[in-house]
Structures are given as structure tokens and as C-alpha cells.
Scaffold this motif. Structure first.
Motif, PDB file in Angstrom:
ATOM      1  N   MET A  41     -14.698  90.291  30.424  1.00 27.18           N
ATOM      2  CA  MET A  41     -14.368  89.908  29.058  1.00 27.18           C
ATOM      3  C   MET A  41     -12.911  90.249  28.750  1.00 27.18           C
ATOM      4  O   MET A  41     -12.424  91.327  29.114  1.00 27.18           O
ATOM      5  N   VAL A  42     -12.225  89.316  28.086  1.00 27.99           N
ATOM      6  CA  VAL A  42     -10.843  89.536  27.658  1.00 27.99           C
ATOM      7  C   VAL A  42     -10.696  89.066  26.214  1.00 27.99           C
ATOM      8  O   VAL A  42     -11.410  88.147  25.782  1.00 27.99           O
ATOM      9  N   PRO A  43      -9.798  89.674  25.428  1.00 22.63           N
ATOM     10  CA  PRO A  43      -9.552  89.185  24.064  1.00 22.63           C
ATOM     11  C   PRO A  43      -8.919  87.799  24.106  1.00 22.63           C
ATOM     12  O   PRO A  43      -8.064  87.522  24.956  1.00 22.63           O
ATOM     13  N   ASN A  44      -9.355  86.920  23.186  1.00 21.53           N
ATOM     14  CA  ASN A  44      -8.743  85.586  23.107  1.00 21.53           C
ATOM     15  C   ASN A  44      -7.576  85.547  22.130  1.00 21.53           C
ATOM     16  O   ASN A  44      -7.021  84.496  21.850  1.00 21.53           O
ATOM     17  N   ARG A  45      -7.206  86.732  21.626  1.00 23.16           N
ATOM     18  CA  ARG A  45      -6.034  86.884  20.774  1.00 23.16           C
ATOM     19  C   ARG A  45      -5.636  88.346  20.788  1.00 23.16           C
ATOM     20  O   ARG A  45      -6.379  89.201  21.292  1.00 23.16           O
ATOM     21  N   PHE A  46      -4.479  88.652  20.232  1.00 24.33           N
ATOM     22  CA  PHE A  46      -4.062  90.052  20.117  1.00 24.33           C
ATOM     23  C   PHE A  46      -4.951  90.767  19.095  1.00 24.33           C
ATOM     24  O   PHE A  46      -5.192  90.263  17.999  1.00 24.33           O
ATOM     25  N   VAL A  47      -5.454  91.937  19.459  1.00 23.65           N
ATOM     26  CA  VAL A  47      -6.327  92.720  18.571  1.00 23.65           C
ATOM     27  C   VAL A  47      -5.635  94.048  18.290  1.00 23.65           C
ATOM     28  O   VAL A  47      -5.451  94.865  19.200  1.00 23.65           O
ATOM     29  N   PRO A  48      -5.229  94.299  17.042  1.00 21.72           N
ATOM     30  CA  PRO A  48      -4.577  95.580  16.721  1.00 21.72           C
ATOM     31  C   PRO A  48      -5.549  96.746  16.783  1.00 21.72           C
ATOM     32  O   PRO A  48      -6.770  96.560  16.641  1.00 21.72           O
ATOM     33  N   ALA A  49      -5.037  97.928  17.012  1.00 24.31           N
ATOM     34  CA  ALA A  49      -5.869  99.128  17.023  1.00 24.31           C
ATOM     35  C   ALA A  49      -6.544  99.310  15.676  1.00 24.31           C
ATOM     36  O   ALA A  49      -5.966  99.052  14.630  1.00 24.31           O
ATOM     37  N   GLY A  50      -7.791  99.740  15.718  1.00 19.77           N
ATOM     38  CA  GLY A  50      -8.546  99.981  14.491  1.00 19.77           C
ATOM     39  C   GLY A  50      -9.408  98.811  14.070  1.00 19.77           C
ATOM     40  O   GLY A  50     -10.280  98.969  13.211  1.00 19.77           O
ATOM     41  N   GLU A  51      -9.207  97.629  14.666  1.00 21.38           N
ATOM     42  CA  GLU A  51      -9.999  96.452  14.267  1.00 21.38           C
ATOM     43  C   GLU A  51     -11.346  96.460  14.984  1.00 21.38           C
ATOM     44  O   GLU A  51     -11.464  96.822  16.144  1.00 21.38           O
ATOM     45  N   ARG A  52     -12.383  96.029  14.242  1.00 22.84           N
ATOM     46  CA  ARG A  52     -13.725  95.936  14.805  1.00 22.84           C
ATOM     47  C   ARG A  52     -13.829  94.739  15.755  1.00 22.84           C
ATOM     48  O   ARG A  52     -13.320  93.663  15.459  1.00 22.84           O
ATOM     49  N   ILE A  53     -14.522  94.945  16.870  1.00 22.87           N
ATOM     50  CA  ILE A  53     -14.674  93.895  17.868  1.00 22.87           C
ATOM     51  C   ILE A  53     -15.902  93.045  17.549  1.00 22.87           C
ATOM     52  O   ILE A  53     -16.991  93.577  17.297  1.00 22.87           O
ATOM     53  N   THR A  54     -15.736  91.733  17.553  1.00 22.05           N
ATOM     54  CA  THR A  54     -16.843  90.799  17.399  1.00 22.05           C
ATOM     55  C   THR A  54     -16.864  89.883  18.622  1.00 22.05           C
ATOM     56  O   THR A  54     -15.816  89.652  19.243  1.00 22.05           O
ATOM     57  N   PRO A  55     -18.036  89.347  18.973  1.00 21.78           N
ATOM     58  CA  PRO A  55     -18.119  88.505  20.184  1.00 21.78           C
ATOM     59  C   PRO A  55     -17.165  87.326  20.181  1.00 21.78           C
ATOM     60  O   PRO A  55     -16.693  86.904  21.250  1.00 21.78           O
ATOM     61  N   ASP A  56     -16.862  86.769  18.979  1.00 20.70           N
ATOM     62  CA  ASP A  56     -15.976  85.599  18.954  1.00 20.70           C
ATOM     63  C   ASP A  56     -14.524  85.949  19.258  1.00 20.70           C
ATOM     64  O   ASP A  56     -13.692  85.059  19.422  1.00 20.70           O
ATOM     65  N   MET A  57     -14.200  87.249  19.331  1.00 19.32           N
ATOM     66  CA  MET A  57     -12.850  87.662  19.713  1.00 19.32           C
ATOM     67  C   MET A  57     -12.644  87.632  21.221  1.00 19.32           C
ATOM     68  O   MET A  57     -11.516  87.730  21.699  1.00 19.32           O
ATOM     69  N   LEU A  58     -13.755  87.525  21.975  1.00 14.41           N
ATOM     70  CA  LEU A  58     -13.689  87.684  23.426  1.00 14.41           C
ATOM     71  C   LEU A  58     -14.038  86.386  24.134  1.00 14.41           C
ATOM     72  O   LEU A  58     -14.764  85.543  23.611  1.00 14.41           O
ATOM     73  N   GLU A  59     -13.514  86.262  25.337  1.00 12.23           N
ATOM     74  CA  GLU A  59     -13.841  85.128  26.192  1.00 12.23           C
ATOM     75  C   GLU A  59     -13.920  85.614  27.635  1.00 12.23           C
ATOM     76  O   GLU A  59     -13.514  86.732  27.961  1.00 12.23           O
ATOM     77  N   VAL A  60     -14.463  84.753  28.496  1.00 11.44           N
ATOM     78  CA  VAL A  60     -14.658  85.121  29.899  1.00 11.44           C
ATOM     79  C   VAL A  60     -13.419  84.769  30.713  1.00 11.44           C
ATOM     80  O   VAL A  60     -12.805  83.721  30.522  1.00 11.44           O
ATOM     81  N   LYS A  61     -13.065  85.686  31.615  1.00 14.12           N
ATOM     82  CA  LYS A  61     -11.961  85.447  32.541  1.00 14.12           C
ATOM     83  C   LYS A  61     -12.401  85.867  33.937  1.00 14.12           C
ATOM     84  O   LYS A  61     -13.080  86.880  34.112  1.00 14.12           O
TER      85      LYS A  61
END
Length: 244
Positions: A41-61
Motif C-alpha cells: 500500500m502507498v499513499p495516492n497523495r501527500f499525507v501530512p503528519a497528524g492526518e487520519r488514514i482512510t482506505p481511499d487515501m491508499l492504492e496498490v503498488k
């Protein structure tokens, strides 16, 4: 004599040929290992520290199996709802240590201890939840010095009314997670309330050492703000710039 020499040459040639075949086999095997991939799994965008992770933020690599490490996340649901401890770069394999569900809770080897007020000689009023602090011991019958080698994490700081001390308009934790030292300073400057209770995440042996020193009343501790909290902010800011 010639026959013996021919036999030796034949044996040597056979050995060298076998070694060459085995070397080619190892190279082919290594090439196959590199060609095999693992889905991470990798982020599909830049995620700043402190932000909650949701499945739509991630994609397969797909990454080479030879490059895969056990810390890489394989399933988006396993990290859903967790918080980014450090900024996460676009397309960068997500590692388990970069996310946490409860950052202020103690680790597996720790517990959260409320430090009795009569154990404390002084505590820096600039301390907030999530900060790193250094403990010093002092007293008439003990040699003054640092209590633990490493700073410890503050779980919470509260007033006598059991109210968490912070600036409601600019929470210190959000500023710390974002690596914004200016806002961290502002949250300490604008927050009101005298610290009456402080909770620290300590290992069992750390608490027992602290308790044995202070329970007789002959020694007390000084709780000082550590610059490691600013180091965390600097690291977060550096990673934010690198990921942008």
C-alpha cells in the motif's frame, strides 16, 4: 605421463564448467527473485503528519520481492483510522511505524502514571501533551542528577479542575504533528492554567525507581521540557518539504 596430465586437465575443466553452470544458475535465480513482486500500500497523495488514514487515501503498488520488508503495509483496512506519525510521501510504500492509532497511549512496555504532586518540586508550565520531558532528581540526601537517560512522553497535563491545558484555537498536538514550531510556541503562550497533574508514559522499572526515590519525601523530581519535541517538529517539517 601424458595420459595422467590429460586426466587432470579434464577434471579441472569439468570442475570449472560446473562452477560456471552453477554461477549462471545463481544469476538466473537472482533475476527471477527480482522479477517477482509484492503488492504493498502507498499513499495516492501527500499525507501530512497528524492526518487520519482512510482506505481511499491508499492504492496498490508493486515492489520487487527482493525490496520488500516486513514493515510494509499490505492491506489498507489494517491501517484505516490510524494517524500519520510523520508526513507520508506520494507513492512511497507505507510502513507500520509511520502510523499509530493512539499516539499518546503507552507502548507495550509502558504504562501511564500520574505523578503524585508531592513527588514534584517543579514542572515547566510550557509542557503539553505529546511533549518529551527530562526528569531530574534532587534532595538534601540525594545527589542531584538526571533520573533517566532518555526523555519520556507526556500523556496529559491538567489543571486542578481536571481540564487539559492547551490552546483550544491552536492545539499544541496539531502543531507538533505538522512540524510548525511557531504555532507550537503560540499554543504554549496562549494556553491558560497552572499544571496540577501530569501523566507520564513510563516503563515499570522507571516508575519503581522514581517511586522508591520520592516516597520517603527526601527526594523530589524536576520535570523539564525537552528540545526533542522541537526536533520532532523539525523532522516533520523536513519530511513535509521533501514530500511536497
Amino acid at each position: 605421463m601424458n595420459r595422467r596430465r590429460n586426466v587432470i586437465i579434464s577434471i579441472a575443466a569439468a570442475v570449472l564448467s560446473g562452477m560456471l553452470v552453477y554461477g549462471v544458475y545463481l544469476l538466473q535465480l537472482r533475476q527471477v527473485e527480482f522479477q517477482e513482486t509484492v503488492s504493498v500500500m502507498v499513499p495516492n497523495r501527500f499525507v501530512p503528519a497528524g492526518e487520519r488514514i482512510t482506505p481511499d487515501m491508499l492504492e496498490v503498488k508493486q515492489v520487487a520481492k527482493a525490496s520488500y520488508i516486513s514493515e510494509m503495509v499490505l492491506d489498507a483496512e489494517s491501517v484505516a483510522g490510524m494517524e500519520a506519525v510523520v508526513p507520508l510521501g506520494l507513492g512511497e510504500p507505507l510502513l507500520n511505524w509511520k502510523v499509530d492509532k493512539f499516539r499518546l497511549l503507552p507502548s507495550r512496555t509502558q504504562s501511564t502514571f500520574q505523578i503524585p504532586r508531592d513527588y514534584v518540586l517543579s514542572v515547566s508550565n510550557g509542557i503539553r501533551a505529546g511533549d518529551k520531558v527530562i526528569l531530574y532528581v534532587t534532595g538534601e540526601e540525594v545527589a542531584s542528577g538526571r533520573l533517566f537517560d532518555q526523555p519520556v512522553t507526556v500523556a496529559s497535563v491538567k489543571t486542578s479542575a481536571n481540564i487539559e491545558i492547551d490552546d483550544t484555537d491552536n492545539p499544541n498536538l496539531l502543531s507538533l504533528a505538522s512540524g510548525d514550531k511557531e504555532k507550537m510556541y503560540a499554543s504554549r503562550r496562549d494556553a491558560n492554567g497552572m499544571i496540577d497533574y501530569i501523566n507520564l508514559n513510563l516503563q515499570e522499572e522507571q516508575w519503581l525507581e522514581l517511586d522508591s526515590l520520592c516516597k520517603s519525601g527526601k527526594a523530589r523530581i524536576v520535570i523539564a521540557y525537552s528540545s526533542q519535541s522541537l526536533d520532532i517538529a523539525d523532522a516533520a517539517a523536513a519530511q513535509t518539504e521533501a514530500g511536497s
